[in-house]
Write an enzyme that holds these catalytic residues in place. Structure first.
Site, mmCIF file in Angstrom:
data_model
loop_
_atom_site.group_PDB
_atom_site.id
_atom_site.type_symbol
_atom_site.label_atom_id
_atom_site.label_comp_id
_atom_site.label_asym_id
_atom_site.label_seq_id
_atom_site.Cartn_x
_atom_site.Cartn_y
_atom_site.Cartn_z
ATOM 1 N N GLY A 38 0.817 -1.209 0.000
ATOM 2 C CA GLY A 38 0.000 0.000 0.000
ATOM 3 C C GLY A 38 0.845 1.251 0.000
ATOM 4 N N ASP B 23 1.315 -11.189 6.650
ATOM 5 C CA ASP B 23 1.814 -10.333 5.560
ATOM 6 C C ASP B 23 3.146 -9.679 5.921
ATOM 7 O OD1 ASP B 23 -0.401 -9.132 7.243
ATOM 8 O OD2 ASP B 23 0.531 -7.308 6.508
HETATM 9 P P1 AMP Z 1 1.808 -2.895 8.088
HETATM 10 O O1 AMP Z 1 1.056 -3.270 9.321
HETATM 11 O O2 AMP Z 1 2.557 -1.593 8.188
HETATM 12 O O3 AMP Z 1 2.712 -3.985 7.636
HETATM 13 O O4 AMP Z 1 0.733 -2.627 6.934
HETATM 14 C C1 AMP Z 1 -0.366 -3.461 6.656
HETATM 15 C C2 AMP Z 1 -0.973 -3.095 5.312
HETATM 16 O O5 AMP Z 1 -1.414 -1.753 5.298
HETATM 17 C C3 AMP Z 1 -0.027 -3.228 4.139
HETATM 18 O O6 AMP Z 1 -0.775 -3.649 3.036
HETATM 19 C C4 AMP Z 1 0.476 -1.829 3.964
HETATM 20 O O7 AMP Z 1 0.934 -1.595 2.655
HETATM 21 C C5 AMP Z 1 -0.767 -1.014 4.276
HETATM 22 N N1 AMP Z 1 -0.443 0.331 4.766
HETATM 23 C C6 AMP Z 1 0.057 0.668 5.982
HETATM 24 N N2 AMP Z 1 0.219 1.997 6.071
HETATM 25 C C7 AMP Z 1 -0.190 2.530 4.892
HETATM 26 C C8 AMP Z 1 -0.261 3.849 4.362
HETATM 27 N N3 AMP Z 1 0.095 4.900 5.068
HETATM 28 N N4 AMP Z 1 -0.738 3.993 3.102
HETATM 29 C C9 AMP Z 1 -1.113 2.940 2.374
HETATM 30 N N5 AMP Z 1 -1.074 1.673 2.817
HETATM 31 C C10 AMP Z 1 -0.613 1.451 4.056
HETATM 32 MG MG MG Z 2 3.538 -4.902 6.363
#
Ligand code: AMP
Ligand code: MG
Length: 486
Positions: free
Chosen positions: A91, A250
């Site tokens: 994301g 993930d």
């Molecule tokens: P994480 O917990 O940071 O590994 O993120 C979980 C999911 O949310 C992943 O698909 C990330 O790419 C998405 N994600 C987290 N923060 C953002 C953001 N600020 N903008 C877009 N996608 C995000």
């Molecule tokens: Mg992640």
């Protein structure tokens, strides 16, 4: 001398069918500045001429694309806090492409370079605070000898980013042989696309487990390889006192690397129930839960791979996890105590951890001082003993330890250097990261990041004049818990 702009890209991830990713373009950032650059990571891709890139900051944040890059965001799903989310994906990470060097294949990825089709309602950005944490911690883990993604550079921008407060954007350029996750397989299991699972498994085997290519049962062996590397990674996290904080599937690397640094934390005092992520009220990802969570996550991966193998084969592989984890952890802990790797030392290890917990003793400081343990019967070992309010608790354990050392004819002067090579002096404590963040954010001062990088990249060495960076947290920082919003 290759500049970043003229690096020779081999974009093998986008050679996969387009089901696996979306082609994207980074969204430019305003007023960018190269805040830090890591020559150790640059070496891995033979990047030596970067100083002549007149627009290096633009290149390292995606404002300008290197000539051969083919940017893409990968698709994946994942179990988040136990619940399956059918579609996640990069994301806010954008893969630029891959580089081959004599040190292997490296995928280059920008984190925070703008939205992608997988951003859902989020902004595709990362804030400076969390970017500094990832930048420092991935290099700290590498310095500790723990498999991890790497970080090449940190670029800052004036763009406001809205989290719990208004912060500013930053981009870390991350490097890894692969960013494929357990969730990269789960998404196609959920979609009932066994062919895609096979294509992705073949891709990972071809590039990362080539020795399995001609094996008849290559898929169970592939699963076994992931189980083994994950179990060993968990042993390393537990032995050093690292809590990841968001062990969703993930965020689990198919190569057993530490991946996706968020609200991670290192233990200060030894506390098995340590929760570093303040959104994790139930403690699902508490420090002592990590080995079991990894097993649970591996079961999700195994399930996603069942179109390629029998359930019995998957189960047989999963059943090996506890023993691989236990023996790796025991080996590491024995080495930390300067003892030969042997199960008979387990009671001594357990007694130590229990004593450290009850007395709230700083884990890293204790283990480092233990390197200089004097095994003479009348030695007081006051640098260790003085850490305890209950001195008798230390004396009890020291008596058991001394006995064990005597049994193996351990020589203090020989044991000490060996122990120092496995008991780090420097870890990225939250308060150290916090100090570096405040200096960078409020005073445009990157010198704390710089000094931390120096000690953390060689955490087992003494760094004269830098002892303050090995200190236990000051009172204000005792209970920092870190937000997931990054
Ligand atoms: P994480 O917990 O940071 O590994 O993120 C979980 C999911 O949310 C992943 O698909 C990330 O790419 C998405 N994600 C987290 N923060 C953002 C953001 N600020 N903008 C877009 N996608 C995000
Ligand atoms: Mg992640």
């Amino acid at each position: 001398m290759p500049t970043f702009d003229t690096l020779n890209f081999h974009n093998r991830f986008v050679s996969l069918p387009s089901d696996f990713y979306s082609r994207v373009t980074p969204t430019p950032l305003p007023d960018v500045k190269l805040l830090h650059f890591n020559p150790a990571a640059a070496q891995l891709i033979n990047l030596t001429g970067h100083e002549t890139d007149h627009n290096l900051a633009d290149l390292l944040c995606g404002n300008t694309l290197p000539t051969d890059s083919q940017p893409a965001a990968a698709l994946y799903a994942g179990h988040q806090f136990g619940y399956f989310v059918p579609q996640l994906g990069d994301g806010r990470a954008i893969l630029l492409g891959g580089i081959e060097s004599e040190l292997g294949h490296w995928e280059l990825q920008l984190k925070g370079a703008g939205p992608t089709p997988y951003s859902r309602n989020s902004d595709g950005r990362a804030v400076l605070r969390s970017s500094i944490r990832e930048y420092l911690c991935s290099e700290a883990m590498h310095g500790l000898g723990i498999p991890t993604t790497r970080a090449l550079s940190l670029v800052g921008s004036s763009l406001p980013v809205y989290r719990e407060t208004v912060e500013t954007a930053a981009v870390v350029l991350r490097m890894s042989p692969s960013f494929i996750r357990f969730g990269s397989f789960e998404v196609f299991f959920y979609r009932s696309q066994p062919d895609a699972i096979r294509t992705l498994a073949d891709f990972v085997i071809q590039h990362h487990y080539p020795e399995l290519l001609n094996s008849e049962d290559k898929y169970p062996k592939f699963l076994q390889a992931v189980i083994t590397s994950t179990a060993k990674l968990m042993a390393q996290w537990q032995a050093v006192g690292f809590a990841h904080g968001v062990m969703n599937t993930d965020n689990m690397s198919i190569l057993g690397l530490t991946l996706d640094y968020g609200p991670f934390g290192f233990l200060d005092h030894y506390d098995p129930g340590f929760i570093c992520n303040h959104s994790d009220q139930a403690g699902r990802y508490a420090f002592d839960q990590q080995p079991d969570v990894a097993a649970w996550n591996l079961t999700r991966l195994a399930q996603a791979l069942t179109p390629l193998m029998s359930v019995a084969d998957a189960k047989a592989a999963l059943d090996t996890y506890p023993a691989i984890f236990a023996s790796s952890y025991i080996d590491l802990m024995c080495a930390k105590l300067g003892l030969p790797a042997d199960k008979s030392n387990v009671p001594l290890i357990m007694q130590l951890l229990d004593t450290l917990q009850k007395n709230r003793i700083d884990y890293t400081i204790f283990m480092r001082r233990l390197c200089d343990f004097n095994s003479a019967p009348d030695a007081e070992n006051s640098p260790l003993r003085d850490l305890f309010i209950d001195r008798a608790a230390f004396d009890n354990w020291a008596t058991s330890y001394r006995t064990q050392l005597r049994i193996v004819y351990s020589v203090d002067t020989k044991r000490a250097p060996a122990m120092r090579s496995v008991n780090p002096k420097y870890i990225l404590r939250n308060y150290l990261a916090e100090n570096a963040i405040v200096a960078a954010r409020d005073h445009n001062d990157m010198s704390e990041v710089d000094r931390l990088m120096q000690v953390l990249q060689q955490p087992y060495d003494e760094h004269p004049g830098m002892e303050a960076y090995a200190a236990a947290p000051p009172d204000w920082a005792r209970h920092i818990s870190v937000s997931c919003s990054s």
